[in-house]
Design an enzyme around this catalytic site. Structure first.
Site, PDB file in Angstrom:
ATOM      1  N   GLU A 255       0.877  -1.168   0.000  1.00 37.61           N
ATOM      2  CA  GLU A 255       0.000   0.000   0.000  1.00 37.61           C
ATOM      3  C   GLU A 255       0.915   1.218   0.000  1.00 37.61           C
ATOM      4  O   GLU A 255       1.555   1.515   1.003  1.00 37.61           O
ATOM      5  CB  GLU A 255      -0.840  -0.075   1.287  1.00 37.61           C
ATOM      6  N   CYS A 289      -1.661   9.077   2.691  1.00 36.35           N
ATOM      7  CA  CYS A 289      -1.509   8.565   1.333  1.00 36.35           C
ATOM      8  C   CYS A 289      -2.723   8.951   0.500  1.00 36.35           C
ATOM      9  O   CYS A 289      -2.676   8.960  -0.718  1.00 36.35           O
ATOM     10  CB  CYS A 289      -1.253   7.073   1.326  1.00 36.35           C
TER      11      CYS A 289
HETATM   12  C1  UN1 Z   1      -2.994   6.344   4.870  1.00 37.11           C
HETATM   13  O1  UN1 Z   1      -2.741   7.520   4.658  1.00 37.11           O
HETATM   14  O2  UN1 Z   1      -2.085   5.500   4.948  1.00 37.11           O
HETATM   15  O3  UN1 Z   1      -9.156   7.523   4.259  1.00 37.11           O
HETATM   16  C2  UN1 Z   1      -4.363   5.819   5.100  1.00 37.11           C
HETATM   17  C3  UN1 Z   1      -8.257   8.009   4.912  1.00 37.11           C
HETATM   18  C4  UN1 Z   1      -7.726   7.289   6.115  1.00 37.11           C
HETATM   19  C5  UN1 Z   1      -6.689   6.318   5.711  1.00 37.11           C
HETATM   20  C6  UN1 Z   1      -5.425   6.886   5.217  1.00 37.11           C
HETATM   21  N1  UN1 Z   1      -8.801   6.604   6.784  1.00 37.11           N
HETATM   22  O4  UN1 Z   1      -7.758   9.057   4.589  1.00 37.11           O
END
Ligand code: UN1
Length: 502
Positions: A255, A289
């Site tokens: 990921e 992310c």
């Molecule tokens: C991440 O940045 O690794 O939907 C995950 C979202 C969060 C998850 C981010 N619940 O932005």
């Protein structure tokens, strides 16, 4: 604030015990909002510690895989209860060690509560398949089987949520775990593992080794007893992990990075869209992310959108996330802040128009942390590096466009494919974009962030390698199918023979 004398040294967790690393070396963890605040000392693990953890996990697997899934689930239900009781303490620790504001760290712990409940429910489902056989007197079915020891490597930006997305499905499926959290947020990992231990996870089923990537993560990648690797982090590290895991044929779940986009069409509800861009772009200081680091705006509304977006960004209160009035915390580290500042310079050099921000905050309450102004570049073109590369900071690039088709083309014209969103009142545009923007997550009239744990989470292209975590999809990472054929024609033949003998 701890002095050198009362600083806590935290240990690894191996085979149900909190133990120091074999080398006895430790590293410091300091608050990114105030580097005087020493959170604790953590074990700097090496290959020898990883080996001990893998051995413990492999030994525990022989029994844990046979514990009925509904019994494994009972432990996860208890974990949900414990996370609920400790939510406030865990979120304070998390804000202190990685900087995002309390409201967000509470949300982070809530994801672990939700995930515990979701996966505990799976303990009583974990559906397989039954299908008719081609032959008479034969049954055919396929069941999920655990795989073995799972190596879990996670990032610092969601230090309880993301481990919960990986470890809880791994456990309910019957696997055991070696967990290497990011060295920037080890206390949250310790809080997470302590809750699982207190919930009754047996010794060896979950093991924790803290430390840096080369010392504490790399040895897992080539260890033949590790069967699954699940990783959240940068695309560059994910690529190395994938390569390293190839020779022992591990199942690898990656990921990685994102360059997520919000498309704002000329018929958008601008109040909603601007709200979405503020929280998508600057929530978690842009260190998600899923952060909305690109916004593509229709030319007809571009000027108004920019004025209002800039005003909102300028009004954001930046500071220590432990103060409830603060809306945006620091970057995680000096290195991350330098990267943000480099990209600001790159944006300027490329000819983008710096509309607000662009500076490190260094005085007063900001003097001892890694703070940066919320930053917006306008008049960005799709080819610029600030429109293509993941910055992981409070920098949003706004790209003007002339039509819906052009917006979709720009959305797809990056290496990453995690999340995208569209603001429009036109259902045809919403559905077309939903189908044609090639990402794993898509939002309509909402920002690119805010994934819920019971839906699959993950991305396309350089964001992922085809797997999804969270939701029921997580079971596919942490189990493998065994197809079973039961032929009972022998009994019928015997019965026939018995009849013939009468
Ligand atoms: C991440 O940045 O690794 O939907 C995950 C979202 C969060 C998850 C981010 N619940 O932005």
């Amino acid at each position: 604030m701890p002095t050198a004398a009362n600083v806590i040294t935290y240990n690894n967790f191996i085979n149900g015990e909190w133990v120091p690393s074999v080398s006895g070396e430790v590293f410091e963890n300091r608050s990114p909002a105030n580097t005087d605040d020493l959170i604790g000392l953590f074990q700097k693990s090496t290959k020898a510690d990883v080996r001990r953890a893998v051995e413990a996990a492999a030994a525990a697997y022989t029994d844990w895989r046979l514990v009925p899934a509904p019994r494994r689930a009972e432990i996860l239900y208890r974990a949900a209860q414990i996370f609920t009781e400790r939510k406030s303490a865990c979120s304070r620790d998390m804000t202190r060690e990685m900087g995002k504001v309390l409201k967000e760290t509470e949300g982070d712990v809530q994801e672990a509560i939700d995930m515990s409940q979701l996966m505990a429910g799976e303990g009583r489902r974990m559906y397989g398949q039954t299908v008719p056989s081609e032959l008479r007197n034969k049954f055919a079915m396929s069941v999920r089987q655990p795989i073995g020891v799972c190596g879990i490597i996670t990032a610092w930006n969601f230090p309880i949520a993301v481990p919960s997305w990986k470890i809880l499905p791994a456990l309910v499926c019957g696997n055991t775990v070696v967990f290497k959290p990011a060295e920037e947020a080890p206390l949250s990992a310790i809080n997470f593992v302590q809750a699982l231990a207190d919930a009754g996870v047996p010794p060896g089923v979950v093991n924790l080794v803290t430390g840096d990537g080369p010392g504490a993560a790399a040895p897992m990648l080539t260890d033949p007893d590790v069967k699954v690797m699940s990783f959240t982090g940068s695309t560059a590290t994910g690529r190395l992990i994938n390569e390293q895991c190839a020779s022992t044929f591990k199942k690898v779940h990656l990921e990685m990075g994102g360059k997520n986009v919000i498309l704002v069409m000329d018929d958008a509800n601008l109040d909603l869209a601007i709200d979405g861009c503020v929280w998508g772009g600057f929530g978690t200081t842009g260190q998600r992310c899923t952060a909305a680091s690109r916004v593509v705006v229709h030319k007809k509304i571009y000027a108004e959108f920019m004025n209002r977006f800039v005003a909102r960004a300028q009004a954001l209160k930046v500071g220590d996330g432990l103060d409830p009035s603060i809306e945006m915390g620091p970057s995680i580290s000096e290195a991350q802040l330098s990267k943000v500042m480099e990209y600001v310079q790159i944006g300027k050099d490329e000819g983008a128009r710096l509309r607000t921000g662009g500076n490190r905050l260094t005085s007063g309450a900001h003097a001892k942390g890694f703070f940066h102004e919320p930053t917006i570049f306008g008049d960005v073109t799709p080819g610029m590096r600030i429109a293509r590369e993941e910055i992981f900071g409070p920098v949003v690039s706004v790209i003007p466009c002339g039509s819906f088709d052009e917006a979709v083309r720009i959305a797809n014209d990056v290496d990453y494919g995690l999340s995208a969103s569209i603001y429009t009142q036109d259902i045809d545009k919403a559905f077309s974009a939903m189908r044609d923007v090639y990402t794993g997550l898509f939002y309509v009239n909402a920002p690119t962030i805010g994934a819920e744990v019971h839906l699959p989470f993950g991305g396309t292209k350089a964001t992922g390698n085809g797997h999804r975590e969270a939701g029921i999809a997580a079971l596919d990472v942490f189990s493998e199918w065994k197809s079973i054929y039961v032929d009972f024609s022998g009994r019928l033949q015997r019965a026939q023979m018995d009849l013939e003998q009468i």
